[in-house]
Write an enzyme that holds these catalytic residues in place. Structure first.
Site, PDB file in Angstrom:
ATOM      1  N   SER A  44       0.836  -1.207   0.000  1.00  0.00           N
ATOM      2  CA  SER A  44       0.000   0.000   0.000  1.00  0.00           C
ATOM      3  C   SER A  44       0.868   1.253   0.000  1.00  0.00           C
ATOM      4  CB  SER A  44      -0.887   0.072   1.247  1.00  0.00           C
ATOM      5  OG  SER A  44      -1.388  -1.176   1.590  1.00  0.00           O
ATOM      6  N   HIS A  76      -4.855  -2.905  -4.817  1.00  0.00           N
ATOM      7  CA  HIS A  76      -3.763  -3.787  -5.235  1.00  0.00           C
ATOM      8  C   HIS A  76      -4.069  -4.226  -6.656  1.00  0.00           C
ATOM      9  CE1 HIS A  76      -1.558  -4.739  -1.350  1.00  0.00           C
ATOM     10  NE2 HIS A  76      -2.511  -3.897  -0.988  1.00  0.00           N
ATOM     11  N   ARG A  97      -0.024  -9.250  -4.265  1.00  0.00           N
ATOM     12  CA  ARG A  97       0.312  -9.893  -2.994  1.00  0.00           C
ATOM     13  C   ARG A  97      -0.902 -10.649  -2.455  1.00  0.00           C
ATOM     14  NH1 ARG A  97       3.280  -5.945   0.811  1.00  0.00           N
ATOM     15  NH2 ARG A  97       5.108  -7.275   0.975  1.00  0.00           N
ATOM     16  N   THR A  98      -0.662 -11.844  -1.946  1.00  0.00           N
ATOM     17  CA  THR A  98      -1.699 -12.590  -1.225  1.00  0.00           C
ATOM     18  C   THR A  98      -1.379 -12.494   0.253  1.00  0.00           C
ATOM     19  OG1 THR A  98      -2.010 -14.095  -3.081  1.00  0.00           O
ATOM     20  CG2 THR A  98      -2.784 -14.848  -0.932  1.00  0.00           C
ATOM     21  N   HIS A  99      -2.359 -12.060   1.034  1.00  0.00           N
ATOM     22  CA  HIS A  99      -2.137 -11.904   2.475  1.00  0.00           C
ATOM     23  C   HIS A  99      -2.559 -13.155   3.231  1.00  0.00           C
ATOM     24  CE1 HIS A  99      -2.141  -7.655   1.182  1.00  0.00           C
ATOM     25  NE2 HIS A  99      -1.330  -7.473   2.212  1.00  0.00           N
ATOM     26  N   GLU A 198      -4.827  -4.012  15.351  1.00  0.00           N
ATOM     27  CA  GLU A 198      -4.547  -4.421  16.723  1.00  0.00           C
ATOM     28  C   GLU A 198      -5.423  -3.664  17.714  1.00  0.00           C
ATOM     29  OE1 GLU A 198      -2.173  -3.245  14.560  1.00  0.00           O
ATOM     30  OE2 GLU A 198      -1.813  -5.343  13.969  1.00  0.00           O
ATOM     31  N   SER A 217       1.834  -8.316   6.578  1.00  0.00           N
ATOM     32  CA  SER A 217       2.512  -8.990   5.456  1.00  0.00           C
ATOM     33  C   SER A 217       3.993  -9.139   5.776  1.00  0.00           C
ATOM     34  CB  SER A 217       2.323  -8.167   4.164  1.00  0.00           C
ATOM     35  OG  SER A 217       3.001  -6.931   4.257  1.00  0.00           O
ATOM     36  N   ASN A 240      -0.241   5.063   9.174  1.00  0.00           N
ATOM     37  CA  ASN A 240      -1.031   5.475  10.349  1.00  0.00           C
ATOM     38  C   ASN A 240      -0.193   5.180  11.583  1.00  0.00           C
ATOM     39  OD1 ASN A 240      -1.867   2.548   9.404  1.00  0.00           O
ATOM     40  ND2 ASN A 240      -2.112   2.581  11.631  1.00  0.00           N
TER      41      ASN A 240
END
Ligand code: 8IG
Length: 277
Positions: A44, A76, A97-99, A198, A217, A240
Site C-alpha cells: 500500500s 492492489h 500480494r496474497t495476504h 490491533e 505482510s 497510520n
C-alpha cells in the site's frame, strides 16, 4: 474431475517449488524476458514505483501465471510487470500480494517470492504499509525494516527446514538505501495475522517485545525468500500510527489516503534505491 479454476497450490500433494518454476516459465513466455535480476513487491502506497524504474516491457494479469489468484483487495492491481532498468537489469514488479488473512494458506502467501526466485531474481525488495509505534514517526514516512517479529504463528517452511534468520533484512542493502536517503530511519516489523487492526493492548505488547511497526505482510515472505537464498530489503510506509498511539480510531480509508499522499515521494525513493542495488 479437476476444477480448471482451482489453484494448483491448494493440492496438498503438489510441490510448491514445482509450481513456482511453472509460474516463472509462464512469466518468461508472456513477457519475453528469460531472466529477472531483482524482484520488488509493492505494498500500500508504493504502487507508482514501477514506471519510475525504467521501461515496462510487459504487464501481465497475475491470473495468467500458475498459482496466482485474482486480487482480494481494492488498491492492489493484481499484476506482474517486467521492467528494464537503464543499466539493462530486469526487475519483476509484483503487484499481486496474497495476504495470510485471506485464509488460503501460507503456500499462496509466499508463491510470488518463490516465483521471483525461479525467474532468477537474487534480490527481493519487500514494501508495505504499516502502523507506526514510535511517537516520533508520522504518517507518510518511509522506514527501513531492520528485523521482524513473526506473530502469525505460521511459517512458509515445511518439515524440518531449519533456516537461519540472522541479518534477514540485509545490512548491506540497508546501507545502499541510506546512500540514497541518509535520513531513513529503521525499525522492527511485527507481522500480525489481521485482518483486524490491533487493540491498543496488542500494540503495547508489540512495543514491549521490541516492535516498531505493525502490519499484516512481509515477515512470512521474507522467511520464504531467505529459504531460497535471496538477499532482502524491506521498507514500510507508516500510513497510520498504531492503535492507541494515535488518539483517533484507525480506518482503511485513512490508510489509503496516507498512501496516496506519500506515493510520489516514496515511489521515487524506491526507484532510486532499486537502481542503486
Ligand atoms: I497500512 O496499524 C496498515 N497495515 N496490523 N496494523 C496492522 N496492519 C496495518 C496497519 C496497522 N496499518
Amino acid at each position: 474431475m479437476p476444477d480448471a479454476l482451482a489453484n494448483p497450490l491448494d493440492d496438498p500433494a503438489a510441490d510448491p517449488f514445482d509450481i513456482a518454476r511453472r509460474a516463472a516459465a509462464d512469466i518468461a513466455r508472456i513477457t519475453g524476458v528469460a531472466h529477472h535480476d531483482i524482484a520488488v513487491t509493492l505494498g500500500s502506497g508504493w504502487g507508482r514505483a514501477a514506471s519510475l524504474l525504467g521501461d515496462t516491457i510487459a504487464t501481465i494479469p497475475a491470473t495468467e501465471v500458475a498459482g496466482f489468484s485474482a486480487p482480494a483487495l481494492a488498491g492492489h492491481p493484481g499484476t506482474l510487470q517486467s521492467v528494464r532498468m537503464p543499466d539493462g537489469r530486469h526487475v519483476l514488479v509484483i503487484g499481486a500480494r496474497t495476504h495470510y488473512y485471506e485464509g488460503h494458506g501460507v503456500r499462496r502467501v509466499v508463491h510470488s517470492v518463490r516465483t521471483a526466485a525461479a525467474t532468477g531474481a537474487t534480490i527481493l525488495v519487500l514494501t508495505n504499509g504499516a502502523g507506526g509505534i514510535r511517537e516520533t514517526w508520522t504518517p507518510g514516512q518511509p522506514v527501513l525494516i531492520s528485523d521482524h517479529i513473526n506473530l502469525t504463528a505460521a511459517s512458509p517452511l515445511e518439515g524440518a527446514t531449519f533456516v537461519d534468520l540472522t541479518d534477514l533484512y540485509s545490512r548491506r542493502l540497508r546501507d545502499v538505501a541510506r546512500t540514497v536517503d541518509p535520513g531513513l530511519d529503521e525499525g522492527v516489523y511485527c507481522q500480525f495475522r489481521g485482518p483486524q487492526y490491533e487493540t491498543p493492548a496488542e500494540v503495547r505488547m508489540a512495543r514491549a517485545v521490541g516492535g516498531d511497526l505493525v502490519g499484516m505482510s512481509t515477515a512470512l515472505e521474507a522467511i520464504a525468500a531467505r529459504e531460497v537464498g535471496m538477499e532482502i530489503l524491506g521498507f514500510s510506509l507508516v500510513t497510520n500510527l498504531a492503535a492507541g498511539i494515535q488518539s483517533t480510531p484507525l480506518s482503511h480509508a485513512e490508510v489509503l489516503d496516507a498512501g496516496r499522499a506519500a506515493e510520489p515521494v516514496i515511489s521515487a525513493l524506491l526507484a532510486n534505491v532499486v537502481g542503486a542495488l
